[in-house]
Design a protein around this motif. Structure first.
Motif, PDB file in Angstrom:
ATOM      1  N   ALA A  12       0.849  -1.187   0.000  1.00  0.00           N
ATOM      2  CA  ALA A  12       0.000   0.000   0.000  1.00  0.00           C
ATOM      3  C   ALA A  12       0.881   1.231   0.000  1.00  0.00           C
ATOM      4  CB  ALA A  12      -0.910   0.008   1.221  1.00  0.00           C
ATOM      5  N   TYR A  13       0.347   2.312  -0.566  1.00  0.00           N
ATOM      6  CA  TYR A  13       1.045   3.584  -0.530  1.00  0.00           C
ATOM      7  C   TYR A  13       0.083   4.631  -0.017  1.00  0.00           C
ATOM      8  CZ  TYR A  13       4.498   7.101  -1.520  1.00  0.00           C
ATOM      9  OH  TYR A  13       5.435   8.097  -1.363  1.00  0.00           O
ATOM     10  N   ILE A  14       0.493   5.319   1.026  1.00  0.00           N
ATOM     11  CA  ILE A  14      -0.314   6.372   1.616  1.00  0.00           C
ATOM     12  C   ILE A  14       0.253   7.699   1.115  1.00  0.00           C
ATOM     13  CG2 ILE A  14      -1.118   7.427   3.756  1.00  0.00           C
ATOM     14  CD1 ILE A  14      -0.516   4.626   5.076  1.00  0.00           C
ATOM     15  N   TYR A  15      -0.495   8.352   0.237  1.00  0.00           N
ATOM     16  CA  TYR A  15      -0.083   9.637  -0.318  1.00  0.00           C
ATOM     17  C   TYR A  15      -0.490  10.737   0.653  1.00  0.00           C
ATOM     18  CZ  TYR A  15       0.586   7.400  -4.867  1.00  0.00           C
ATOM     19  OH  TYR A  15       1.024   6.607  -5.894  1.00  0.00           O
ATOM     20  N   LEU A  16       0.462  11.536   1.098  1.00  0.00           N
ATOM     21  CA  LEU A  16       0.173  12.634   2.001  1.00  0.00           C
ATOM     22  C   LEU A  16       0.049  13.955   1.253  1.00  0.00           C
ATOM     23  CD1 LEU A  16       2.566  11.560   4.878  1.00  0.00           C
ATOM     24  CD2 LEU A  16       0.114  11.122   4.657  1.00  0.00           C
ATOM     25  N   THR A  17       0.239  13.910  -0.057  1.00  0.00           N
ATOM     26  CA  THR A  17       0.073  15.068  -0.925  1.00  0.00           C
ATOM     27  C   THR A  17      -0.865  14.655  -2.052  1.00  0.00           C
ATOM     28  OG1 THR A  17       1.921  14.477  -2.360  1.00  0.00           O
ATOM     29  CG2 THR A  17       2.428  15.840  -0.454  1.00  0.00           C
ATOM     30  N   ASP A  18      -1.281  15.612  -2.870  1.00  0.00           N
ATOM     31  CA  ASP A  18      -2.190  15.302  -3.977  1.00  0.00           C
ATOM     32  C   ASP A  18      -1.557  14.371  -4.997  1.00  0.00           C
ATOM     33  OD1 ASP A  18      -4.299  16.763  -2.967  1.00  0.00           O
ATOM     34  OD2 ASP A  18      -3.666  18.603  -3.966  1.00  0.00           O
ATOM     35  N   GLY A  19      -0.282  14.455  -5.167  1.00  0.00           N
ATOM     36  CA  GLY A  19       0.431  13.609  -6.111  1.00  0.00           C
ATOM     37  C   GLY A  19       1.923  13.788  -5.927  1.00  0.00           C
ATOM     38  N   ILE A  20       2.684  12.852  -6.460  1.00  0.00           N
ATOM     39  CA  ILE A  20       4.132  12.923  -6.361  1.00  0.00           C
ATOM     40  C   ILE A  20       4.688  12.841  -7.779  1.00  0.00           C
ATOM     41  CG2 ILE A  20       6.224  11.867  -5.423  1.00  0.00           C
ATOM     42  CD1 ILE A  20       4.419  10.666  -3.212  1.00  0.00           C
ATOM     43  N   ALA A  21       5.289  13.910  -8.218  1.00  0.00           N
ATOM     44  CA  ALA A  21       5.855  13.958  -9.560  1.00  0.00           C
ATOM     45  C   ALA A  21       7.106  13.088  -9.638  1.00  0.00           C
ATOM     46  CB  ALA A  21       6.195  15.395  -9.939  1.00  0.00           C
ATOM     47  N   SER A  22       7.403  12.628 -10.829  1.00  0.00           N
ATOM     48  CA  SER A  22       8.603  11.835 -11.042  1.00  0.00           C
ATOM     49  C   SER A  22       9.822  12.631 -10.576  1.00  0.00           C
ATOM     50  CB  SER A  22       8.729  11.494 -12.525  1.00  0.00           C
ATOM     51  OG  SER A  22       9.899  10.755 -12.754  1.00  0.00           O
ATOM     52  N   GLY A  23      10.631  12.037  -9.725  1.00  0.00           N
ATOM     53  CA  GLY A  23      11.829  12.685  -9.217  1.00  0.00           C
ATOM     54  C   GLY A  23      11.610  13.576  -8.012  1.00  0.00           C
ATOM     55  N   GLU A  24      10.349  13.773  -7.610  1.00  0.00           N
ATOM     56  CA  GLU A  24      10.067  14.651  -6.475  1.00  0.00           C
ATOM     57  C   GLU A  24      10.495  14.021  -5.146  1.00  0.00           C
ATOM     58  OE1 GLU A  24       6.385  17.247  -4.576  1.00  0.00           O
ATOM     59  OE2 GLU A  24       5.979  15.854  -6.192  1.00  0.00           O
ATOM     60  N   ALA A  25      10.312  12.730  -5.018  1.00  0.00           N
ATOM     61  CA  ALA A  25      10.750  12.036  -3.804  1.00  0.00           C
ATOM     62  C   ALA A  25      12.241  11.751  -3.950  1.00  0.00           C
ATOM     63  CB  ALA A  25       9.966  10.745  -3.610  1.00  0.00           C
ATOM     64  N   VAL A  26      13.036  12.488  -3.201  1.00  0.00           N
ATOM     65  CA  VAL A  26      14.491  12.383  -3.349  1.00  0.00           C
ATOM     66  C   VAL A  26      15.157  11.635  -2.207  1.00  0.00           C
ATOM     67  CG1 VAL A  26      14.639  14.466  -4.762  1.00  0.00           C
ATOM     68  CG2 VAL A  26      14.880  14.640  -2.279  1.00  0.00           C
ATOM     69  N   ARG A  27      14.422  11.407  -1.133  1.00  0.00           N
ATOM     70  CA  ARG A  27      14.988  10.687   0.013  1.00  0.00           C
ATOM     71  C   ARG A  27      13.994   9.621   0.446  1.00  0.00           C
ATOM     72  NH1 ARG A  27      15.201  12.633   5.820  1.00  0.00           N
ATOM     73  NH2 ARG A  27      16.544  11.120   6.830  1.00  0.00           N
ATOM     74  N   HIS A  28      14.491   8.389   0.577  1.00  0.00           N
ATOM     75  CA  HIS A  28      13.659   7.251   0.956  1.00  0.00           C
ATOM     76  C   HIS A  28      14.256   6.642   2.218  1.00  0.00           C
ATOM     77  CE1 HIS A  28      12.155   7.726  -3.103  1.00  0.00           C
ATOM     78  NE2 HIS A  28      13.400   7.638  -3.529  1.00  0.00           N
ATOM     79  N   VAL A  29      13.477   6.629   3.285  1.00  0.00           N
ATOM     80  CA  VAL A  29      13.965   6.138   4.571  1.00  0.00           C
ATOM     81  C   VAL A  29      13.186   4.876   4.931  1.00  0.00           C
ATOM     82  CG1 VAL A  29      14.285   6.654   7.011  1.00  0.00           C
ATOM     83  CG2 VAL A  29      14.554   8.476   5.301  1.00  0.00           C
ATOM     84  N   ALA A  30      13.913   3.761   5.025  1.00  0.00           N
ATOM     85  CA  ALA A  30      13.277   2.494   5.365  1.00  0.00           C
ATOM     86  C   ALA A  30      13.100   2.387   6.877  1.00  0.00           C
ATOM     87  CB  ALA A  30      14.124   1.332   4.872  1.00  0.00           C
ATOM     88  N   ALA A  31      11.967   1.853   7.286  1.00  0.00           N
ATOM     89  CA  ALA A  31      11.742   1.573   8.710  1.00  0.00           C
ATOM     90  C   ALA A  31      12.755   0.526   9.151  1.00  0.00           C
ATOM     91  CB  ALA A  31      10.325   1.068   8.923  1.00  0.00           C
ATOM     92  N   GLU A  32      13.152   0.576  10.401  1.00  0.00           N
ATOM     93  CA  GLU A  32      14.158  -0.360  10.907  1.00  0.00           C
ATOM     94  C   GLU A  32      13.754  -1.817  10.723  1.00  0.00           C
ATOM     95  OE1 GLU A  32      15.468   0.465  14.869  1.00  0.00           O
ATOM     96  OE2 GLU A  32      15.950   2.534  14.392  1.00  0.00           O
ATOM     97  N   ASP A  33      12.466  -2.099  10.818  1.00  0.00           N
ATOM     98  CA  ASP A  33      12.009  -3.483  10.682  1.00  0.00           C
ATOM     99  C   ASP A  33      11.693  -3.855   9.235  1.00  0.00           C
ATOM    100  OD1 ASP A  33       9.674  -2.078  10.280  1.00  0.00           O
ATOM    101  OD2 ASP A  33       8.566  -3.043  11.911  1.00  0.00           O
ATOM    102  N   GLY A  34      11.913  -2.934   8.296  1.00  0.00           N
ATOM    103  CA  GLY A  34      11.718  -3.228   6.880  1.00  0.00           C
ATOM    104  C   GLY A  34      10.273  -3.292   6.440  1.00  0.00           C
ATOM    105  N   THR A  35       9.353  -2.775   7.225  1.00  0.00           N
ATOM    106  CA  THR A  35       7.935  -2.881   6.881  1.00  0.00           C
ATOM    107  C   THR A  35       7.402  -1.686   6.118  1.00  0.00           C
ATOM    108  OG1 THR A  35       7.282  -1.932   9.001  1.00  0.00           O
ATOM    109  CG2 THR A  35       7.454  -4.338   8.873  1.00  0.00           C
ATOM    110  N   ALA A  36       8.179  -0.611   6.028  1.00  0.00           N
ATOM    111  CA  ALA A  36       7.698   0.597   5.365  1.00  0.00           C
ATOM    112  C   ALA A  36       8.868   1.437   4.873  1.00  0.00           C
ATOM    113  CB  ALA A  36       6.844   1.420   6.327  1.00  0.00           C
ATOM    114  N   VAL A  37       8.559   2.315   3.918  1.00  0.00           N
ATOM    115  CA  VAL A  37       9.528   3.287   3.418  1.00  0.00           C
ATOM    116  C   VAL A  37       8.842   4.649   3.423  1.00  0.00           C
ATOM    117  CG1 VAL A  37      10.897   4.040   1.433  1.00  0.00           C
ATOM    118  CG2 VAL A  37      10.743   1.613   1.974  1.00  0.00           C
TER     119      VAL A  37
END
Length: 92
Positions: A12-37
């Motif tokens: 699942a992906y929970i969008y917190l904005t109206d949309g995410i343009a290609s290249g807009e997400a520049v930092r991806h932080v994984a949860a310590e248990d690997g269940t989310a990014v």
């Protein structure tokens, strides 16, 4: 806020904005248990949250109400990624 769910990948992906343009997400932080990014933009704003093994981690009603996604419309952190049997992300 909008939620998209890919039942075949159980992601699942929970969008917190109206949309995410290609290249807009520049930092991806994984949860310590690997269940989310968590996806952030260049100014440190949280854009969305990708949840692996979503059927076990999110309310069924949320997933049923979510729009489905196809691989071509996958959220930024999910593109080219899969999950293992425990719902943890695998390398592309």
């Amino acid at each position: 806020m909008r939620v998209a769910y890919d039942a075949s990948a159980d992601m699942a992906y929970i969008y917190l904005t109206d949309g995410i343009a290609s290249g807009e997400a520049v930092r991806h932080v994984a949860a310590e248990d690997g269940t989310a990014v968590l996806d952030y933009d260049s100014e440190g704003r949280l854009l969305g949250i990708e949840v692996f093994g979503a059927a076990r981690r999110l309310p069924r009603s949320l997933l049923e109400a979510a729009g489905s996604t196809a691989p071509a419309s996958a959220p930024p952190a999910a593109r080219g990624r899969g999950v293992d049997d425990d719902g943890r992300p695998t390398a592309p």
